[in-house]
Scaffold this active site. Structure first.
Site, PDB file in Angstrom:
ATOM      1  N   GLU A 236     -12.985  43.841   4.485  1.00 60.05           N
ATOM      2  CA  GLU A 236     -12.425  44.944   5.260  1.00 60.05           C
ATOM      3  C   GLU A 236     -13.399  45.448   6.322  1.00 60.05           C
ATOM      4  OE1 GLU A 236     -10.486  49.430   4.798  1.00 60.05           O
ATOM      5  OE2 GLU A 236     -10.964  48.268   3.010  1.00 60.05           O
TER       6      GLU A 236
ATOM      7  N   LYS B 120      -8.583  44.656  -8.670  1.00 61.62           N
ATOM      8  CA  LYS B 120      -9.487  44.561  -7.521  1.00 61.62           C
ATOM      9  C   LYS B 120     -10.559  45.626  -7.660  1.00 61.62           C
ATOM     10  CE  LYS B 120      -8.301  45.893  -3.240  1.00 61.62           C
ATOM     11  NZ  LYS B 120      -9.364  46.895  -2.916  1.00 61.62           N
TER      12      LYS B 120
END
Length: 286
Positions: free
Chosen positions: A201, A132
């Protein structure tokens, strides 16, 4: 048959036992778009991975270990070596979840070639299935470079903790129209570049919903929306290991309080010479 290894939990020793590999794959995760929500939690140790694995589709070895494990002020000081050590532990402790490992700050931003070198090393060292990385349009070329060379990439947009010094804090992103459009453009660019999933996020909920409906890959929310294709939390936050609870976290336990209580009972028994008792000592027979 491909094999993985389980840990002998009775002794807490790494006792390799071949077991059929039944891990979820990157294509299987991608195919969950729009279906049953994906479950992801962070894990940094063998034992945590063992406990979380049966309940999760993915385990994220997050660079949040900088704060959670090492007490660092941010994720910025985290190194590749730290990620590799914890990533390998999580792979050893899990059987079915797809293990994704964060690429730490400074290990991928300079060029796609640098990112490939770092990502390939991490996957070789850990056995994880994917990496990621943070960033939107600016990282699209890197995501494409890695994906085309056999390294599955999960994107990360919105609040990107590695960029905390630029962002000026950890507040929610997308409050202005311009910032909202930038986040949406980032999601489109990363998805088009080949990311198999994207973490969104700390974004305003309407943005998270719009992104989830627009891009072809699963969107994993954290501080985003229940309408995302899945959710991720730092396991220690969810378990109540810390006093501070971010707005987007729901505490499912007070593990920190229970550990403190257990330690207090142990300390009291040691000082009172109650522990160890007859059951915990070795006495000669006969």
């Amino acid at each position: 048959m491909s094999t993985t290894y389980t840990i002998d939990t009775a002794t807490s020793r790494a006792n390799p036992t071949p077991a059929p590999r039944k891990r979820l794959t990157v294509p299987a995760i991608r195919a969950r778009k729009g279906g049953e929500p994906l479950v992801m939690l962070t894990a940094y140790t063998v034992r945590t991975a063992q406990l979380l694995d049966p309940h999760c589709d993915m385990l994220l070895v997050g660079d949040s270990l900088g704060q959670v494990i090492y007490g660092l002020p941010s994720t910025v000081p985290v190194t590749l070596e730290m990620m590799a050590a914890h990533g390998a532990a999580v792979v050893r402790g899990s059987l079915q979840a797809l293990v994704v490992i964060d690429m730490p700050f400074g290990s991928y931003e300079a060029s796609p070639e640098k990112a490939f070198e770092s990502a390939a090393w991490l996957l070789k060292q850990t056995g994880a299935a994917a990496v990621k990385l943070e960033g939107g349009e600016a990282m699209a070329a890197t995501v494409r470079f890695l994906s085309e060379r056999g390294i599955p990439v999960m994107g990360h947009i919105g609040l990107t903790p590695q960029a905390v010094n630029v962002l000026g804090g950890y507040g929610a992103r997308g409050r202005s129209a311009a910032e909202a459009e930038k986040i949406a453009a980032d999601a489109r660019a990363i998805a088009a570049a080949g990311a198999f999933a994207i973490v969104a996020e700390g974004v305003m909920e309407p943005i998270a919903v719009a992104i989830t409906r627009e891009v072809a890959c699963p969107v994993i929310g954290i501080g985003a929306s229940a309408e995302c294709d899945g959710q991720v939390l730092v396991a220690e936050d969810m378990l109540g290991m810390f006093e501070r609870v971010p707005r987007f976290v729901k505490r499912y336990d007070d593990l920190g309080g229970r550990i403190s209580d257990a330690a207090a009972r142990y300390a009291a028994e040691v000082r009172a010479r109650v522990f160890p008792g007859a059951e915990q000592v070795y006495v000669p027979k006969g």
